[in-house]
Scaffold this motif. Structure first.
Motif, short mmCIF file in Angstrom:
data_model
loop_
_atom_site.label_atom_id
_atom_site.label_comp_id
_atom_site.label_asym_id
_atom_site.label_seq_id
_atom_site.Cartn_x
_atom_site.Cartn_y
_atom_site.Cartn_z
N LEU A 1 9.09 -19.18 21.60
CA LEU A 1 8.80 -18.50 20.33
C LEU A 1 7.34 -18.76 19.95
CD1 LEU A 1 11.87 -19.46 18.07
CD2 LEU A 1 11.48 -17.28 19.22
N PRO A 2 6.71 -17.80 19.24
CA PRO A 2 5.35 -18.06 18.75
C PRO A 2 5.37 -19.27 17.81
CG PRO A 2 5.98 -15.76 18.41
CD PRO A 2 7.21 -16.46 18.87
N LEU A 3 4.28 -19.99 17.80
CA LEU A 3 4.20 -21.22 17.02
C LEU A 3 4.51 -20.96 15.53
CD1 LEU A 3 3.69 -24.15 17.69
CD2 LEU A 3 1.30 -23.87 17.04
N GLU A 4 4.02 -19.83 15.01
CA GLU A 4 4.23 -19.55 13.59
C GLU A 4 5.73 -19.36 13.30
OE1 GLU A 4 2.38 -16.63 15.36
OE2 GLU A 4 1.44 -18.54 15.86
N ARG A 5 6.40 -18.70 14.23
CA ARG A 5 7.83 -18.49 14.05
C ARG A 5 8.59 -19.82 14.05
NH1 ARG A 5 11.72 -16.69 11.63
NH2 ARG A 5 13.66 -16.27 12.75
N ARG A 6 8.18 -20.68 14.94
CA ARG A 6 8.83 -21.99 14.99
C ARG A 6 8.58 -22.76 13.69
NH1 ARG A 6 6.88 -24.68 20.44
NH2 ARG A 6 5.61 -22.82 20.79
N GLY B 1 12.50 -23.93 6.96
CA GLY B 1 13.84 -23.78 6.40
C GLY B 1 14.67 -25.03 6.62
N HIS B 2 14.49 -25.61 7.81
CA HIS B 2 15.19 -26.84 8.17
C HIS B 2 14.77 -28.00 7.26
CE1 HIS B 2 17.09 -29.33 11.40
NE2 HIS B 2 16.31 -30.23 10.86
N ILE B 3 13.46 -28.15 7.09
CA ILE B 3 12.93 -29.28 6.31
C ILE B 3 13.32 -29.15 4.84
CG2 ILE B 3 10.76 -30.25 5.41
CD1 ILE B 3 9.64 -29.60 8.34
N LYS B 4 13.34 -27.92 4.38
CA LYS B 4 13.69 -27.68 2.97
C LYS B 4 15.07 -28.28 2.66
CE LYS B 4 13.95 -23.77 -0.26
NZ LYS B 4 15.29 -23.18 -0.05
N ILE B 5 16.01 -28.07 3.56
CA ILE B 5 17.35 -28.63 3.35
C ILE B 5 17.31 -30.14 3.46
CG2 ILE B 5 19.64 -28.82 4.40
CD1 ILE B 5 19.45 -25.77 4.87
N GLY B 6 16.56 -30.65 4.44
CA GLY B 6 16.43 -32.11 4.56
C GLY B 6 15.97 -32.74 3.26
N ASN B 7 15.05 -32.05 2.57
CA ASN B 7 14.50 -32.60 1.33
C ASN B 7 15.53 -32.67 0.20
OD1 ASN B 7 12.04 -33.02 2.49
ND2 ASN B 7 11.15 -31.07 1.78
N GLU B 8 16.60 -31.90 0.34
CA GLU B 8 17.65 -31.98 -0.67
C GLU B 8 18.47 -33.27 -0.55
OE1 GLU B 8 20.16 -28.53 -0.55
OE2 GLU B 8 18.44 -27.18 -0.27
N PHE B 9 18.25 -34.00 0.53
CA PHE B 9 19.01 -35.23 0.76
C PHE B 9 18.02 -36.39 0.89
CE2 PHE B 9 21.75 -31.79 1.91
CZ PHE B 9 23.02 -32.20 1.57
#
Lengths: 251, 251, 251, 251, 251
Positions: free
Chosen positions: B164-169, B175-183
């Motif tokens: 995948l292009p770096l920007e896509r990753r 999105g992944h980190i955003k959820i991590g921050n909720e915990f």
């Protein structure tokens, strides 16, 4: 293969096989034999252990004419093995002869072989650093075992890879090699196992700096050739050590 | 990789490897070594067991200069192992040295290692809580072992991810980190195994509340990055305990 | 996950973790621990076996305050284990405490744990039938172990499942639940393992009639939700028995 | 298969089964039995080992009327086995009879069988080189065991293969066979395991030159038929040796 | 399944489960239990072995009221087991009772169970050939164990299969059955494991002629239903023998 019938075995093939290639090239056999010590051995008396140690070090130090045999420790790094014998020879018989000596030793009653990989070079590519006669040739040959770290793994490509046109494969490999060249501290060498063992290749990398190899492999993930990898595990991180020091780690 | 030939080993690479990156960054080696006690040990006399216990606790309590070593119990939680040594050091040799000491102990004759994972940090990220000199740095570094629960697993992404292009990753990771921050109660840290071991990453999470981690992982299933997971097992739930208490659980 | 860096461990998260959810709900830990007796135990003298039997029955009959522990036999049904302890508690520590007692017993020297699954409920859903104080609550809670047969298996859905819109998933589950309702004799309950163990769920079914469960599972194959199953094995058929009777089967 | 009901067993089938094919063709059973010696055997006294050795060599040298039995060493090449018995007979009972003799021997108490493959020929294709009566037939039959190296592996094709039109399959096999013919030194023969064992075929190659087989397999990767391979491992490299020499390698 | 909540266990289901089907049909439980003898047993004295043999033969010859139990040898054919007990009964408890007797025997201290499959029939389909009262019913029921060879394997279909329309599945099965009918010498019978064990079906074939089964399976590969096979291994080739003869093969 599957449609082959017994008439293949006719008089025409009864004699000495004829290679379809030109003049015979010296090719070397390679064996990566991983050993594990049964923990039960550790319960023996100090004296018994000492006798087994001395016998095994002596056995290992004996010259195996024509065979290169290097020892590496995987203790504390891999859960499934303790040490590696990296063996290189012109004949597979030499592996059997050395294995027989190990089997007859005291320690042999407590050693198992969780992994062993057999492969061949395309031509003689390894030479022995203790062989007094290697000089000019050394420049184009590998003297194995000159770095502290060795990384070994069996490698299988997807079948799709082999059906790509040759030029496309070369193109993909070029991208791969370009990245490899950015890491001159990592010496890579490839051996071939097609039909001899479960994998297609056994790949071995030597380096002084563990982290360089990590960074190289991480960078290679982004090359397009990477998606044609079918299997590249187990991966063994090995540290070169004389047998004496390996046994000192094990019991 | 597979097309590499022996001429890679030329004089140009004979010397000390040169990193392609800027100034050397201190990077740490990490090892998650899981041990299992052979049930046969439990059949020994109370006296023999006591001697083995004392020797092992003493061995474990010895300072390993420069190495952090934390102990966790998996007894009653995982079927395939009993305890974990989480080891962090600047050199892989330290893991071997400590493993050698374990191998020479009485208990070492009854311990096996069903799992062991080796990895590296991108830079020094762990510091020792018992090291008297850590102060200012502590704010940007992890002091491992400060929570009751540790979750460890090896992690492999699909090859599609890396193409995948770096920007896509980055987008997907956001999105992944955003959820991590909720915990915030879950402290996550990632180490890298590319080429050193069978996985690409070893991920370790620390928390005081088991349920928070469960809820976090469940919620992460719905992120798009989740579909690029190739393998994320085995997963180990570990409870931090001093070695004395671990052995009290085992025999 | 993989991009996490050490700065996650800042002062903000140093204190007690704060849940992102509302008021804390009592949630229970669940452990399905499968044991196998080493056949070597059977070679011991009748007297030794008798002593081990008595000790183990006594150990098992001791109340574990706050922990429900049910015993099931898998002898003659599964090749890889002999009995199951189904354990439910508010703390994972209780599993460790009971495991320690088993490890210290005579039989513990001959027991292995081929399988063990850890999970959590979403809220307290099990209550103890021998607890004198359960009355009103019992109507909405499960009293486990009231049926002869228990079917247990770890369950993993495909990642595609989690990327479906929530309404679509609900729709698929409705079809699934509709069929479940046709088999009122089968009591089903689901626990959650995300991040705690290799599976996502541990599913347990209780019934008096083996054949009803067979017919239910067979019928569920034709629901559309079935194609989102990634793994649902191993499956364990377990028969509830007091520990005394289980040991009578084993030696 | 799965819809079959018990009424299939009616009086019509109660008698001797009738083949749907023409006159019965003599077909041979083939068994590739791989043995591993428990390292514990090596700890026995020299005398005990010598007695076990003599007994086993004598047992192995006894003629098995109607059965061909060839011995190969895999020591030092495969990690999971030590030697192979390649057995060919008109009846599977002969394999059981010889296995019984091995089981009753001293060495039998220390032998395990990590692998064993059962298959059949389409017609009698092997003959015994020590059978005084084989003459004219020999030209169309295989006399097994006349080359130093044997390569054995179980083989499973993808289900897609079997759904290709017959002409298409023939076309693909033609390309395959064409390459095989470039390597006349490699004698290939195929046996069939459908329904008798986990694989569809057991393929065995004999050659004097290891490298020829490696080159053949490597070249076959580029044929289109190659992509219909579902599984072709484990692959065993075996070296023909009399039993006496095999045991000399093992202890 | 995964969304199930504890309220499923309400008073409505507290009583005896009610089947959703019409009048109860007698259905049989089936167990294929594969045993392996630990090679260590072979090292015992001739006298000890003789005592264990006699005890086991006597144990096996005892009638198990209501249970059919047939014995087959896999020695010399499968690497992972030595013999099979094919057990058929109206209650799973009978398997446990017989297993308990085996566990208490001398030989039981050296037997392991590498494989065991549990399943059910759709209705009573097996009857006992030694039961004096079977007469009229025999025509529509199977008397198991009347052929020399038995082929057993667990069977799992792809989930796609179950989502095909019923008419399409019938169509595909018709093609399958048509080929089966060409081999009247092969008696096939299917049992069901959904939810009881790891597979969906356990399939058992009986025949006097090994080669007929091989040819049948090979021909079935070309049917379209074949592509809906997800797993059909391990496959066991078993030879019917009285227990006395089986033990004669083993030690």
């Amino acid at each position: 293969m599957s449609e082959a019938v017994s008439t293949h075995a006719g008089p025409a093939t009864a004699g000495r096989p004829q290679s379809t290639q030109g003049p015979q090239i010296q090719r070397q056999f390679v064996n990566f034999a991983f050993y594990k010590l049964d923990p039960e051995f550790r319960r023996l008396s100090a004296e018994e252990k000492q006798r087994a140690r001395e016998e095994f070090i002596s056995l290992h130090s004996q010259a195996h004419p024509g065979m290169i045999c290097l020892s590496y420790s995987t203790a504390g790094l891999r859960p499934d093995c303790d040490f590696l014998l990296w063996r290189i020879s012109l004949s597979a018989d030499d592996f059997q002869a050395q294995t027989a000596r190990i089997n007859k030793s005291r320690l042999g009653g407590f050693l198992t072989t969780p992994w062993s990989f057999v492969s061949m070079t395309k031509r003689s590519m390894y030479i022995d650093k203790v062989d007094p006669f290697h000089t000019a040739e050394s420049r184009t040959h590998i003297i194995p075992g000159k770095r502290k770290f060795l990384f070994v793994y069996p490698f299988v490509k997807t079948r799709e890879w082999y059906l790509l046109p040759l030029e496309r494969r070369q193109e993909l490999m070029d991208g791969h090699i370009k990245i490899g060249n950015e890491f001159p501290s990592v010496k890579l060498n490839t051996t071939y196992s097609f039909g001899l063992d479960d994998q297609e290749f056994v790949v071995a990398f030597e380096t002084e700096e563990l982290r360089d190899f990590l960074d190289l492999v991480m960078k290679l993930r982004e090359t397009e050739s990477s998606k044609y990898t079918h299997r590249d595990t187990p991966i063994f991180t090995c540290i070169q050590l004389p047998m004496q020091k390996i046994l000192d780690q094990l019991f």
